[in-house]
Enzyme design. Structure first.
Site, PDB file in Angstrom:
ATOM      1  CB  CYS A 272      -2.770  -7.290   3.148  1.00 25.90           C
ATOM      2  SG  CYS A 272      -4.029  -6.241   3.556  1.00 25.90           S
TER       3      CYS A 272
HETATM    4  N1  LIG Z   1      -5.214  -2.153   5.006  1.00 24.02           N
HETATM    5  C1  LIG Z   1      -5.133  -2.604   3.639  1.00 24.02           C
HETATM    6  O1  LIG Z   1      -4.630  -2.275   2.735  1.00 24.02           O
HETATM    7  C2  LIG Z   1      -6.212  -3.844   3.352  1.00 24.02           C
HETATM    8  C3  LIG Z   1      -6.584  -4.096   2.209  1.00 24.02           C
HETATM    9  C4  LIG Z   1      -7.590  -5.046   1.960  1.00 24.02           C
HETATM   10  C5  LIG Z   1      -8.068  -5.610   2.902  1.00 24.02           C
HETATM   11  N2  LIG Z   1      -7.826  -5.435   4.352  1.00 24.02           N
HETATM   12  C6  LIG Z   1      -8.588  -5.889   5.347  1.00 24.02           C
HETATM   13  O2  LIG Z   1      -9.611  -5.186   5.750  1.00 24.02           O
HETATM   14  C7  LIG Z   1      -9.710  -5.227   7.193  1.00 24.02           C
HETATM   15  C8  LIG Z   1      -9.429  -3.989   7.843  1.00 24.02           C
HETATM   16  O3  LIG Z   1      -8.288  -3.445   7.614  1.00 24.02           O
HETATM   17  P1  LIG Z   1      -7.818  -1.920   7.884  1.00 24.02           P
HETATM   18  O4  LIG Z   1      -6.507  -1.792   7.351  1.00 24.02           O
HETATM   19  O5  LIG Z   1      -8.912  -0.887   7.380  1.00 24.02           O
HETATM   20  O6  LIG Z   1      -7.548  -1.910   9.322  1.00 24.02           O
HETATM   21  P2  LIG Z   1      -7.343  -0.755  10.235  1.00 24.02           P
HETATM   22  O7  LIG Z   1      -6.665  -0.966  11.479  1.00 24.02           O
HETATM   23  O8  LIG Z   1      -6.576   0.311   9.474  1.00 24.02           O
HETATM   24  O9  LIG Z   1      -8.626  -0.234  10.613  1.00 24.02           O
HETATM   25  C9  LIG Z   1      -9.728  -0.878  11.408  1.00 24.02           C
HETATM   26  C10 LIG Z   1     -10.691   0.106  12.262  1.00 24.02           C
HETATM   27  O10 LIG Z   1     -11.548  -0.671  12.843  1.00 24.02           O
HETATM   28  C11 LIG Z   1     -11.597  -0.259  14.359  1.00 24.02           C
HETATM   29  N3  LIG Z   1     -12.492  -0.998  14.938  1.00 24.02           N
HETATM   30  C12 LIG Z   1     -11.807  -2.523  15.360  1.00 24.02           C
HETATM   31  N4  LIG Z   1     -12.711  -3.065  15.956  1.00 24.02           N
HETATM   32  C13 LIG Z   1     -14.047  -2.515  16.101  1.00 24.02           C
HETATM   33  C14 LIG Z   1     -15.330  -2.801  16.246  1.00 24.02           C
HETATM   34  N5  LIG Z   1     -15.645  -3.790  17.123  1.00 24.02           N
HETATM   35  N6  LIG Z   1     -16.077  -1.801  16.312  1.00 24.02           N
HETATM   36  C15 LIG Z   1     -15.836  -0.532  15.744  1.00 24.02           C
HETATM   37  N7  LIG Z   1     -14.644  -0.330  15.344  1.00 24.02           N
HETATM   38  C16 LIG Z   1     -13.627  -1.351  15.525  1.00 24.02           C
HETATM   39  C17 LIG Z   1     -10.216   0.320  14.606  1.00 24.02           C
HETATM   40  O11 LIG Z   1     -10.522   1.286  15.688  1.00 24.02           O
HETATM   41  C18 LIG Z   1      -9.717   0.669  13.332  1.00 24.02           C
HETATM   42  O12 LIG Z   1     -10.102   2.214  13.413  1.00 24.02           O
HETATM   43  C19 LIG Z   1      -8.862  -6.318   7.747  1.00 24.02           C
HETATM   44  O13 LIG Z   1      -9.510  -7.395   7.489  1.00 24.02           O
HETATM   45  C20 LIG Z   1      -7.628  -6.171   6.587  1.00 24.02           C
HETATM   46  O14 LIG Z   1      -7.082  -7.379   6.280  1.00 24.02           O
HETATM   47  C21 LIG Z   1      -6.950  -4.366   4.532  1.00 24.02           C
END
Ligand SMILES: NC(=O)c1ccc[n+]([C@@H]2O[C@H](COP(=O)([O-])OP(=O)(O)OC[C@H]3O[C@@H](n4cnc5c(N)ncnc54)[C@H](O)[C@@H]3O)[C@@H](O)[C@H]2O)c1
Length: 431
Positions: A272
């Site tokens: 993030c």
């Molecule tokens: N990780 C954190 O601590 C956190 C906290 C708050 C917000 N966010 C935000 O949340 C969002 C997701 O982050 P995350 O950490 O969960 O990511 P991540 O990489 O852990 O997981 C994302 C998942 O989405 C899947 N994916 C990608 N494109 C796809 C599609 N078109 N269809 C289906 N699946 C798909 C990937 O295979 C992966 O498993 C981002 O915008 C991030 O900035 C993350």
């Protein structure tokens, strides 16, 4: 909270929730919704991740497999067609930066296009991925142009991997007790999203629009990124002046108001903070405004590993060892303690800087068995005897720092983890 306009038929209560993206955000969210009794359809583009979930394994080191058991008999699939049965779709896919530091919304666009094709008539679609203000209204709005029946909303995720958050029942890793913001493109969408999230979260806070909810998320992360940069800059300044930043922070913290403490570290990592602020810079620039704090804090945070590299170099020099050929052991390569997440970890630019001058870098991190630096080594007295410098990057669970205290290695400590034990020792360097 704005109520549903009177001239519109009430939307039926949701029955089946589809969650797209089973990562650090989507997976805990799925576990929270599983507790509500709603049917779940869990979709991820990665076959490997879906296979892991089907086997009952957690793909995330900070979430035990017991959380996957919570998902019960949810449908788990790579196929977007499964959204056909869903009257809610929640998008939790990555929002990285392109190489020119502009937002890369390709995963969001793909997931939204799938949702627009398959979700059932009158569905609610919620974006959770962090993004610039206006994304839900404009980017999703365009994708759903031909689906006038669908309501669009945004709800930022506040997950902090590994943190046990207080809840009414005590506490959990899922975040049920963390207040959840929701904002719709229309008042009706806001009301629907608020009703949905109230089933899974203890406190839901509706805001006037999706744009406000998107901007609030960026403000939260920018606030942290800027303050981490500030304390990092102060650390370097105090170091040059012969002052111990930790001692100064302990003193400043005694003020009971108007001061919030942030601790320095080796640089900033994770999904993030190194990324999200630039979503705002990009959007602000498009609107003709500047975000100098965001740019400057990014610059300072990215430079922090170089300060640690310089400290390591001078620490080694103090014992007559040149960086070329020096054996340097990193303790902790995850971006923070308690998790095995290495994305954007400052360990990597630091390793690059040290290796460029010929250092031999290894690491020990019980939560990161393998990464681009190789395999994690076991921390033993024998290994420390063969190490010239230990660099503490994360005070990681499972690392026995007593062994480091008892060793003869030079210690470069970016977390003040051994400050109490080693301050004043000629082999101890804070960085
Ligand atoms: N990780 C954190 O601590 C956190 C906290 C708050 C917000 N966010 C935000 O949340 C969002 C997701 O982050 P995350 O950490 O969960 O990511 P991540 O990489 O852990 O997981 C994302 C998942 O989405 C899947 N994916 C990608 N494109 C796809 C599609 N078109 N269809 C289906 N699946 C798909 C990937 O295979 C992966 O498993 C981002 O915008 C991030 O900035 C993350």
């Amino acid at each position: 909270m704005e109520s549903e306009p009177k001239d519109q038929p009430e939307s039926p209560a949701p029955r089946t929730v589809g969650i797209i993206g089973m990562g650090a955000v989507g997976l805990p969210l799925a576990a929270l919704f599983a507790r509500t009794g709603l049917e779940l359809v869990l979709i991820d583009a990665s076959e490997e991740r879906i296979d892991q979930l089907r086997r009952g394994e957690s793909p995330l080191s900070h979430l035990p497999s017991a959380f996957v058991d919570l998902l019960g008999n949810a449908t788990v699939t790579t196929s977007a067609e499964a959204l056909e049965s869903c009257d809610v779709a929640i998008i939790c896919v990555p929002t990285p930066l392109r190489s020119d530091r502009a937002p890369d919304l390709s995963a969001v666009r793909r997931a939204a296009t799938d949702a627009a094709e398959f979700v059932s008539p009158g569905a609610l679609v919620v974006l959770e991925s962090t993004t610039w203000p206006g994304t839900t209204r404009h980017v999703l709005g365009k994708i759903f142009e031909d689906r006038g029946d669908v309501d669009l909303a945004y709800s930022p995720e506040r997950v902090d991997p590994g943190r046990v958050n207080p809840t009414r029942e005590g506490g959990d890793l899922l975040g049920a007790g963390v207040p959840k913001l929701v904002g719709g493109v229309t008042p009706k969408a806001t009301a629907r999203a608020a009703a949905l999230y109230s089933k899974a979260f203890e406190t839901v806070i509706p805001v006037r629009s999706s744009d406000v909810a998107e901007a609030a998320k960026l403000v939260e992360n920018i606030h942290r990124a800027v303050n981490i940069a500030l304390v990092g800059e102060l650390k370097i300044a105090f170091d040059a002046m012969g002052l111990d930043v930790w001692e100064v922070l302990d003193a400043a913290e005694s003020k009971p108001f108007g001061f919030t403490r942030f601790d320095p570290g080796p640089g900033m990592g994770g999904h993030c903070l190194p990324i999200d602020p630039f979503y705002l810079s990009w959007a602000a620039k498009r609107a003709g405004a500047e975000t100098r704090f965001v740019e400057l804090s990014g610059e300072i945070n990215r430079a922090m590993p170089l300060f640690v590299a310089d400290k390591t170099r001078s620490a080694l020099r103090s014992i007559g060892v040149d960086l070329a050929g020096a054996r340097v052991l990193f303790l902790g390569v995850a971006y923070k303690s308690g998790v095995g997440i290495v994305e954007e970890s400052p360990a990597f630019p630091l390793a690059e800087a040290l290796k460029a001058d010929g250092a031999l870098v290894t690491y020990a991190d019980p939560l990161v068995p393998t990464c681009s630096l190789g395999d994690s080594v076991e921390l033993t007295a024998e290994r420390l005897a063969e190490t010239d410098a230990v660099v503490i990057l994360v005070d990681q669970a499972g690392i026995d720092l007593d062994l480091v205290v008892e060793s003869e290695a030079v210690v470069v400590d970016t977390r003040a983890a051994l400050r109490t034990e080693l301050l004043g020792s000629s082999r101890y360097f804070m960085a």
